[in-house]
Every structure is written in C-alpha cells, then in structure tokens.
Write a protein that holds these residues in place. Structure first.
Motif, short mmCIF file in Angstrom:
data_model
loop_
_atom_site.label_atom_id
_atom_site.label_comp_id
_atom_site.label_asym_id
_atom_site.label_seq_id
_atom_site.Cartn_x
_atom_site.Cartn_y
_atom_site.Cartn_z
N ASP A 67 -47.55 -6.01 2.00
CA ASP A 67 -47.99 -4.97 2.93
C ASP A 67 -49.49 -4.80 2.80
OD1 ASP A 67 -48.41 -2.17 1.20
OD2 ASP A 67 -47.09 -3.68 0.29
N ALA A 68 -50.10 -4.24 3.85
CA ALA A 68 -51.56 -4.17 3.93
C ALA A 68 -52.15 -3.40 2.75
CB ALA A 68 -51.98 -3.55 5.26
N ASP A 69 -51.56 -2.26 2.39
CA ASP A 69 -52.07 -1.45 1.28
C ASP A 69 -52.17 -2.27 0.01
OD1 ASP A 69 -52.49 0.81 2.67
OD2 ASP A 69 -50.82 1.97 1.81
N ALA A 74 -55.49 -5.49 -3.72
CA ALA A 74 -55.76 -6.68 -4.52
C ALA A 74 -57.11 -7.29 -4.14
CB ALA A 74 -54.63 -7.70 -4.33
N VAL A 75 -57.42 -7.29 -2.83
CA VAL A 75 -58.72 -7.81 -2.38
C VAL A 75 -59.85 -6.98 -2.97
CG1 VAL A 75 -60.22 -8.10 -0.36
CG2 VAL A 75 -57.82 -8.88 -0.27
N VAL A 76 -59.69 -5.66 -2.91
CA VAL A 76 -60.73 -4.77 -3.45
C VAL A 76 -60.94 -5.04 -4.93
CG1 VAL A 76 -61.24 -2.34 -3.97
CG2 VAL A 76 -60.36 -2.98 -1.70
N SER A 77 -59.86 -5.29 -5.64
CA SER A 77 -59.97 -5.55 -7.07
C SER A 77 -60.67 -6.89 -7.33
CB SER A 77 -58.55 -5.49 -7.68
OG SER A 77 -58.44 -6.34 -8.78
N VAL A 78 -60.32 -7.92 -6.54
CA VAL A 78 -61.01 -9.22 -6.67
C VAL A 78 -62.50 -9.05 -6.38
CG1 VAL A 78 -61.29 -11.46 -5.55
CG2 VAL A 78 -59.01 -10.68 -6.21
N ALA A 116 -50.71 -10.05 11.62
CA ALA A 116 -50.86 -11.05 10.57
C ALA A 116 -49.45 -11.44 10.16
CB ALA A 116 -51.67 -10.49 9.39
N ALA A 117 -48.95 -12.48 10.82
CA ALA A 117 -47.52 -12.80 10.76
C ALA A 117 -47.02 -13.01 9.34
CB ALA A 117 -47.24 -14.02 11.63
N ASN A 118 -47.71 -13.88 8.58
CA ASN A 118 -47.26 -14.18 7.22
C ASN A 118 -47.27 -12.95 6.33
OD1 ASN A 118 -46.87 -16.84 7.73
ND2 ASN A 118 -48.89 -17.49 7.00
N LEU A 119 -48.12 -11.99 6.68
CA LEU A 119 -48.29 -10.82 5.82
C LEU A 119 -47.54 -9.60 6.35
CD1 LEU A 119 -52.13 -11.42 5.36
CD2 LEU A 119 -50.41 -11.69 3.56
N GLY A 120 -47.12 -9.68 7.61
CA GLY A 120 -46.37 -8.57 8.18
C GLY A 120 -47.23 -7.38 8.58
N TRP A 121 -48.55 -7.61 8.73
CA TRP A 121 -49.41 -6.50 9.15
C TRP A 121 -49.42 -6.41 10.67
CZ3 TRP A 121 -54.52 -7.88 6.08
CH2 TRP A 121 -54.20 -8.02 4.72
N THR A 124 -53.84 -3.51 11.93
CA THR A 124 -54.43 -3.00 10.69
C THR A 124 -55.96 -3.05 10.79
OG1 THR A 124 -52.52 -3.89 9.51
CG2 THR A 124 -54.43 -3.23 8.18
N PRO A 125 -56.63 -1.91 10.68
CA PRO A 125 -58.09 -1.89 10.80
C PRO A 125 -58.75 -2.36 9.50
CG PRO A 125 -57.29 0.33 10.46
CD PRO A 125 -56.08 -0.56 10.50
N VAL A 126 -58.63 -3.66 9.23
CA VAL A 126 -59.04 -4.22 7.94
C VAL A 126 -60.51 -3.94 7.65
CG1 VAL A 126 -59.31 -6.36 6.63
CG2 VAL A 126 -57.28 -6.02 8.07
N ARG A 127 -61.37 -4.11 8.67
CA ARG A 127 -62.80 -3.93 8.44
C ARG A 127 -63.10 -2.51 7.97
NH1 ARG A 127 -66.32 -5.72 13.27
NH2 ARG A 127 -65.67 -3.75 14.19
N ALA A 128 -62.54 -1.53 8.65
CA ALA A 128 -62.80 -0.14 8.28
C ALA A 128 -62.24 0.19 6.90
CB ALA A 128 -62.20 0.79 9.34
N LEU A 129 -61.02 -0.28 6.62
CA LEU A 129 -60.38 0.01 5.33
C LEU A 129 -61.18 -0.58 4.17
CD1 LEU A 129 -56.64 -0.62 6.34
CD2 LEU A 129 -57.70 1.60 5.80
#
Lengths: 352, 352
Positions: A67-69, A74-78, A116-121, A124-129
């Motif tokens: 899920d996006a959260d 995980a991205v933020v942590s990387v 985002a098919a593989n991810l099920g999103w 999702t406002p990825v840039r803003a998040l």
C-alpha cells in the motif's frame, strides 16, 4: 550533469525560485540529488551528483504490503539513509532534490500515480506526500519514461527530437520523444506493449487478446519457450537471452519463439513509426540483452514494412538496469532547477 | 479570432516583432489574413478576419502541370486577387499574413514541403518562396493538420490537450494533439491511414498491403462496394454517404462494406489511443458525413477494445470542407503574431 542539455525553463522568469530570496533552501545547481526507482520487487536508489557521477547506492525489497503508506514510508527511509551517507562523503554534500519513478499510469505533470497496478495504488499524490515527508523538491516519474529520460539525455537517444525508446522486460513500455518532448498523455502515453498484433491470440494481463506483450516481452519469450518444451524443469531459470542463444545454436523451438517475437515487435514498431514519425528506435530491457540478434532482424523487418514513412535508425539501449534510478535523478534535478519537468527539455543537438 | 486561445509566444519577449520599430509592416493583430488550401484538384482560399469571420473567397483548379513553380505562381495570383478584394471591402483591410496548407510530408517547423506526393514536389521551401513573392509573413501547414488546427481551435476539439483528429476522405490522415501540442514529427506524424490493420490485404497506394486506408477511407468504401456490385454502372457517382444509406436500408453488400470499414477504423483507433493516450477522437471527412452511423459503432467497438487505456470520447467533426482554409488562416495569423507556430499553442481550457 555532464551530458544533460541546457536548461529550457518552462516557467516564466519571474516565477522561478530565486536562491537569494530562499536562503534556507540548498538550491545550488551542483548539489547532489537522489533518484529512486520503485518496482514491484525492489526499491533501488542512488545519490547522483551534478556531473552525472553516482555516489552512494541503496536497494531493498519493496514491502510486501505494497500500500502507498507502507511503500512511501520505505522510500522516505531509504532517502534518509542516503542523505546521511551523502553528508559523510568527501566532499560532504547536502541532497537538494528527489526524483521517484513508479510503474503504472503516472501523470508526471500533476505528480500523481493515477494507477500503479503492481502496487495497488490509485490517484496517489506521490509528489506532495514525499515532498512533505522529506522537505525536498520532488519529481514523480513513470518507471519506463524515467529510464527513457536517462537514455534520451545520457544514452543512445541523445540529441534526438523524434525517438521511440522501448523497454522489453516483464512487460513492454515505450517512452516517446516527439518534436523534442517526451509525451505524457495524462500518464497514458506509450503503452506499446498493449498494441494488438495478434488478434484473437493469447490473453494478456490487461484483459485484451494478442497484445504485443504476449509475444515479445522477455517474460513472454521465456513462457512461450517453456510451454512448447513442457516437462523440461531444467528451464526454471531460463532467461530471454538464453532462448536467444538456443535459437542461435539451432534449437528449432527457440528459433520459432524468437522469430515470432521479432516479427510482432517489428510490426508494432512499424505502426508506431507510422503515427509518430520517429527517426530513431532504441531497444532496451531484458530482451535487448540479446544485442544484434534482436536489433538486426527487427530493423530488417521494420524497414521492409515501411514505404513513404520515415525510416528510423534502430539501435540498442546504452544504459543498463540503473537507467530508472538515473532518470528519476534527472527528473529530481529538473525539479531543483525550478523546471516544471525535464520532459519539456528540447535536446541540445538535433539528430537531423 | 473569436474562439482562438490566448497567444502563448514561443519566442522570447525580446525577439518578437515590435510594431513601434517596424512601422512599414501592417502588423495589427486585427488585420485580415489569407488562408489557402492547395489540393490535388482545387486551390481554395479565403480572407479571414481577426474575429474569425470569413470575407472574400476564391477557388480555382490546381494547374495541371503541378510543378511547384506553376502551382505557387497560381497561389500568388489568388492571393493578389484576394488582397485587392479585401482592400475594397468595407471597412477596407490590408491583408497582413498568409497561411498555406499543402498535402504530403510537410514540415511546418522548417516551412518545407518534404514530399507533396499528389503535386510531385520534393524539398520545396514553400514558406520562403511565398514570403518572397508576396512580401507577407507566411506559415506553411500540412493539409490534414491545418484542418485539425481549425477543429482544435474552433471546433469539436476545443480545449482538449490530448486529441486525435481523423480525416476520412480520399485517404485517411490524423492530426495528433498531445500534451497540448500538435505533433509534427518532421512532417511524418499522424499517418493513421497507413497503419496496417489487414496484413496481406489489398495493396495500398503507398505500396504496403492492408493499410487502414484500403478499408476505411471514403474512397475505399465506394470502391469496395462498386467492386462487389460490378456491372452496375449507375453507381458511378456513388459516395461513401450513399453506401452508408444503402447499408441502413438493408443492402447486405453495403452493410458488409460499411461494417468492415467501421471495424478497421476502430481497431486502428484502439492502437492509436493506446500509444497516444488520447482523451478525445474527432472523426471528419467524407465518411463522417454518415454521422451517428459511423460515430456510434466506431465508439462501441473502440471502447470494447480498450482495457486499462484512457477511454476517449468519440465525436464528429464540427467544421466542414472549409476547415483546411480556416486552419491555414489560423497558422497565417500565428505567423503574423510572431509565433513560431500555432502548433505550439496550449489550449485555453483543458478538457479534463
């Protein structure tokens, strides 16, 4: 970056960030940026310097929850880990921007993952998040188009104003450069893998039948060879490159599967060249690891299919598996420079 | 023009013509312009005012010699006549610019007719030649793309950033609006009529077999109906619209020919929408005179072919046979305003 074209700002002079009035922001053009490629399996990331050199790298499995959260955490942590490592490198560098590539229907212009098919999103406002979570200028990119940005700015399509950059991997995607711009189409452009080349053929993951991806993706080539040689469990780790090699050494089943992939790909490319007017076709991804064994017959069949149309050059991609990360970093640098998107940059040296 | 979007200059402020320093040039934005549509049969032209009103019209046969010198001399003479008539209208107007649409492979950006097949021209610098002969700012346009400019700025595609504008006439051509821009591709973009939909099918004028144009152009529909009803010389003046009407009233041959045209067109559109991400398909030309009898079944089959792709609206063109002249005039006005090309204008009202 060493090889990137000169900035072509898409914002008017007056609205560009002015470093003098924003002293808190480390907006030096020379600062390192981070590129992240979020795949269904792995999150790959790297610090990329202004001269194009790659510094610290990170790679970790995409969280199974998907899920996006969870994934964006995980991205933020990387990103946090890489920023720390960049600070401890010599010379120490403050990461100034972030570019993130995601698979699916990605609208770079709005910074939204539509699907985002593989991810099920979904929406999702990825840039803003990510911008909120990291405090950095963020660019969102599509995974295939990000890889294409790298290929266009640093690789085999440098300087071309009308190029088709095709990735043949698990699926097939294309980045389309037209009149010096990468097409977005609300996130929907370039779905070459879902051009129907075999009406009534095999069912595709998209629900349609006979899509190019059912015949010419790296996955399809392996699957079709395995299907016709069923029972041979030694083929479990077979790659498309292996099938190509078997074809070259006289295996008739491999030769048939490979030939059908080449034909399907060339036919779809003929259609694409007819509607886009491409002067250059760049083939990348797992299938292109076969090199001339893919490029030469695809070129022959494609050119035989064209009449009055532009006759494009057909070449192999120059960038490797890191192109998604590098392209995301290029998008991040564009965000840093206050450009709406690198996608609007006109290459420096027209190829005509 | 009343309905045209606001100017989006592609030249920097400093290089735009300044009326104050060029007193000799009648650069008033309100001045009339002339649009010319050079076809294989007719040269059509009109004076078009800034509010979009059409003034004096002219139409004459394309000189049978067809070489560039002869045809462009005829264009210059038509233009001279219309300028004279504009001066004698009330209020008298000095024509300030010229737009000329030509069929073939036309590079609007360089102002060159790369190949004008029906006319036999090759690498003809039409813009420079006409500018020298008339003393006016000149824009060169492609016939189909010029008609699409009119449809995009004044007709059924107003405000769309991702539209496919298809003309179904003697042949089939498309103007592609992508990310708010009309694609040029060095003059080669949008050749939808030469997408192969019937491999091994009838030979096309282009030399390939089974192109969309062999099944779904207005010419093809008439020819295919005539072929299957051979001997019936009463069909000499048959139009595609007549075949549509016969199909509607139960003629099985007409119904078969019409159905095959619809299927082929929808399949080619499915491919185009898959690679462009179009949100809107506009159908124009002779075949579209059948109205809902074309649009409805094409829409049904197209949407049935799409899965995850954008599902575009499908509508009929709003502009008539004058769209080529009007589009050429729009391009001429863009030249007058010092824009590199109207093709780069982003529509005012995004349709999403």
């Amino acid at each position: 970056m060493t090889n990137s074209p000169p900035a072509e700002p898409t914002q008017p002079e007056s609205t560009r960030p002015d470093p003098n009035t924003q002293p808190a922001q480390p907006a030096s053009d020379a600062a390192p940026v981070i590129g992240v490629d979020v795949g269904g399996t792995l999150i790959k990331a790297a610090v990329v310097y202004a001269d194009g050199q790659v510094g610290a790298r990170a790679e970790e499995p995409t969280p199974p929850a998907r899920d996006a959260d969870t994934v964006l955490s995980a991205v933020v942590s990387v990103v946090a880990g890489l920023r720390e490592r960049a600070r401890s490198e010599e010379p120490p560098g403050d990461v100034a921007a972030l570019g993130v590539a995601v698979p699916g229907i990605i609208d770079e212009q709005r910074g939204v993952a539509v699907v985002a098919a593989n991810l099920g999103w979904r929406d999702t406002p990825v840039r803003a998040l990510l911008s909120q979570a990291t405090g950095l200028p963020v660019a969102l990119g599509h995974d295939v188009r990000s890889a294409c940005v790298a290929e266009w700015h640093l690789g085999a399509a440098r300087g071309s104003g009308d190029a088709l950059l095709v990735t043949l991997g698990t699926g097939i995607g294309a980045g389309v450069v037209s009149d010096g711009r990468l097409l977005v189409g609300g996130g929907y452009a370039g779905q070459l893998g879902h051009v129907v080349v075999d009406p009534g053929g095999a069912r595709c993951t998209c629900g349609q039948y006979g899509c190019l991806a059912t015949l010419a993706s790296a996955t399809a080539v392996v699957r079709r060879y395995a299907e016709r040689t069923s029972g041979d469990t030694a083929n479990a780790d077979l790659t498309a490159r292996d099938v190509a090699q078997l074809a070259r050494t006289g295996d008739p089943v491999a030769a048939a599967v490979w030939g059908e992939a080449v034909t399907a790909l060339a036919d779809a490319l003929a259609t694409a060249v007819t509607v886009f007017g491409s002067e250059l076709v760049v083939l990348g991804g797992g299938l292109a690891l076969a090199g001339d064994q893919l490029v030469d017959p695809v070129r022959d069949r494609l050119l035989a299919r064209l009449t009055f149309q532009r006759h494009p050059r057909v070449v192999r991609a120059a960038m490797g598996a890191e192109s998604g990360v590098l392209g995301a970093a290029l998008l991040g640098r564009a965000a840093l420079l206050g450009r709406a998107a690198l996608l609007d940059a006109v290459p420096a040296e027209p190829a005509r």
